[in-house]
Motif scaffolding. Structure first.
Motif, PDB file in Angstrom:
ATOM      1  N   ARG A   1      47.035 -75.641  64.051  1.00 26.57           N
ATOM      2  CA  ARG A   1      46.615 -75.409  65.442  1.00 26.57           C
ATOM      3  C   ARG A   1      45.761 -76.554  65.974  1.00 26.57           C
ATOM      4  O   ARG A   1      44.923 -76.357  66.851  1.00 26.57           O
ATOM      5  CB  ARG A   1      45.873 -74.083  65.544  1.00 26.57           C
ATOM      6  CG  ARG A   1      46.823 -72.902  65.360  1.00 26.57           C
ATOM      7  CD  ARG A   1      46.199 -71.578  65.738  1.00 26.57           C
ATOM      8  NE  ARG A   1      47.219 -70.556  65.766  1.00 26.57           N
ATOM      9  CZ  ARG A   1      47.701 -69.956  64.691  1.00 26.57           C
ATOM     10  NH1 ARG A   1      47.240 -70.286  63.509  1.00 26.57           N
ATOM     11  NH2 ARG A   1      48.642 -69.042  64.793  1.00 26.57           N
ATOM     12  N   HIS A   2      45.983 -77.747  65.450  1.00 26.41           N
ATOM     13  CA  HIS A   2      45.257 -78.917  65.941  1.00 26.41           C
ATOM     14  C   HIS A   2      45.562 -79.154  67.417  1.00 26.41           C
ATOM     15  O   HIS A   2      46.720 -79.090  67.832  1.00 26.41           O
ATOM     16  CB  HIS A   2      45.663 -80.151  65.127  1.00 26.41           C
ATOM     17  CG  HIS A   2      45.010 -81.413  65.568  1.00 26.41           C
ATOM     18  ND1 HIS A   2      43.646 -81.586  65.499  1.00 26.41           N
ATOM     19  CD2 HIS A   2      45.511 -82.554  66.093  1.00 26.41           C
ATOM     20  CE1 HIS A   2      43.333 -82.779  65.958  1.00 26.41           C
ATOM     21  NE2 HIS A   2      44.454 -83.388  66.337  1.00 26.41           N
ATOM     22  N   THR A   3      44.554 -79.380  68.187  1.00 23.50           N
ATOM     23  CA  THR A   3      44.588 -79.646  69.640  1.00 23.50           C
ATOM     24  C   THR A   3      44.861 -78.390  70.472  1.00 23.50           C
ATOM     25  O   THR A   3      44.827 -78.453  71.693  1.00 23.50           O
ATOM     26  CB  THR A   3      45.627 -80.725  70.032  1.00 23.50           C
ATOM     27  OG1 THR A   3      46.950 -80.181  69.951  1.00 23.50           O
ATOM     28  CG2 THR A   3      45.512 -81.966  69.176  1.00 23.50           C
ATOM     29  N   LYS A   4      45.111 -77.251  69.843  1.00 21.74           N
ATOM     30  CA  LYS A   4      45.359 -76.032  70.621  1.00 21.74           C
ATOM     31  C   LYS A   4      44.039 -75.474  71.150  1.00 21.74           C
ATOM     32  O   LYS A   4      43.080 -75.304  70.396  1.00 21.74           O
ATOM     33  CB  LYS A   4      46.078 -74.990  69.764  1.00 21.74           C
ATOM     34  CG  LYS A   4      47.558 -75.272  69.580  1.00 21.74           C
ATOM     35  CD  LYS A   4      48.248 -74.109  68.893  1.00 21.74           C
ATOM     36  CE  LYS A   4      49.745 -74.331  68.824  1.00 21.74           C
ATOM     37  NZ  LYS A   4      50.378 -74.248  70.145  1.00 21.74           N
ATOM     38  N   THR A   5      43.977 -75.172  72.417  1.00 24.23           N
ATOM     39  CA  THR A   5      42.755 -74.643  73.030  1.00 24.23           C
ATOM     40  C   THR A   5      43.052 -73.346  73.777  1.00 24.23           C
ATOM     41  O   THR A   5      42.496 -73.066  74.832  1.00 24.23           O
ATOM     42  CB  THR A   5      42.160 -75.671  74.015  1.00 24.23           C
ATOM     43  OG1 THR A   5      43.160 -76.010  74.987  1.00 24.23           O
ATOM     44  CG2 THR A   5      41.699 -76.913  73.287  1.00 24.23           C
TER      45      THR A   5
END
Length: 251
Positions: A174-178
């Motif tokens: 979930r890298h960069t997921k906001t």
């Protein structure tokens, strides 16, 4: 006695297969195939087409790019094949499927009986818990493993999605997921480090409770034993594509 050709014989798993076969009265390695043709206790060739020895089955623990030529050569020789190599592309899978029309091929991303029992348990849990539980998969392997996520993690995810009628969308980390996690997500996460043989966890996270189903491999030998069982199974089958579920059903 079952005569084996090991495809990828100078790799780590190839050497495990050779060791286990040497310790068993039921198997004999008659030849090996590897880009590294360093001699072992049997002849080693750079290509399956070059192998002169008679054999009953090919066991493959190699690299995904080497698999298409191997299965084509096996089909020409009318040799059953056990494929344990992971990271296969769609194109490579199509070559395997085409070859299975001529020879029996056993393919599994994980040759451990325990992992395949885990998959059966996870499928049953997913059916019951799908409405109220989020599902996440975590896999851990040694720092030399090239493909990520592991073939086994994808095999587990596909098994879950099969029983849920393809409702889940795979999310790889979930890298960069906001944004908030969506209900239809199935998270798949890879860890690489040290000499971890292989660990897989399936987490069912609900309201105030978590269920975890996991498997931990303690040595590479469990995959070797599974491959030899698969070899014993596949030599008696008609042309077609088989997997660990077929072997488990056979008992």
């Amino acid at each position: 006695m079952i005569k084996i050709i090991i495809h990828g014989c100078n790799g780590k798993m190839g050497k495990v297969i050779a060791k286990l076969a040497a310790e068993s009265p039921d198997f004999k390695v008659v030849a090996g195939v590897d880009k590294n043709t360093s001699p072992l206790d049997f002849p080693v060739y750079s290509d399956l087409k070059e192998v002169k020895e008679e054999a009953d089955v090919v066991i493959d623990f190699s690299y995904h790019e080497a698999v298409p030529d191997m299965v084509k050569a096996a089909a020409q020789k009318k040799l059953p094949v056990v494929i344990a190599t992971t990271g296969l592309s769609e194109e490579e899978l199509k070559v395997i499927e085409e070859a299975s029309k001529e020879i029996p091929i056993f393919k599994s991303a994980n040759m451990s009986l325990g992992v395949n029992i885990l998959i059966n348990l996870v499928k049953e849990a997913a059916k019951i818990l799908q409405q109220d539980f989020d599902i996440e998969i975590i896999e851990k392997h040694h720092n030399m493993k090239k493909d990520a996520p592991s073939g086994t993690a994808l095999m587990i995810a596909d098994a879950i999605n099969q029983v849920l009628n393809d409702k889940k969308e795979y999310v790889y980390g979930r890298h960069t997921k906001t944004e908030q996690r969506k209900p239809n997500e199935l998270g798949i996460h890879a860890v690489r480090g040290g000499t971890i043989v292989g660990e897989h966890q399936v987490i069912f996270a609900g309201h105030d409770e978590v269920i975890t189903i996991s498997h931990s491999a303690q040595s590479r030998e469990i995959f070797g034993y599974g491959a030899l069982k698969a070899a014993k199974f596949i030599i008696n089958q008609n042309p077609g594509l088989y997997n660990m579920e077929d072997l488990v059903k056979k008992g």
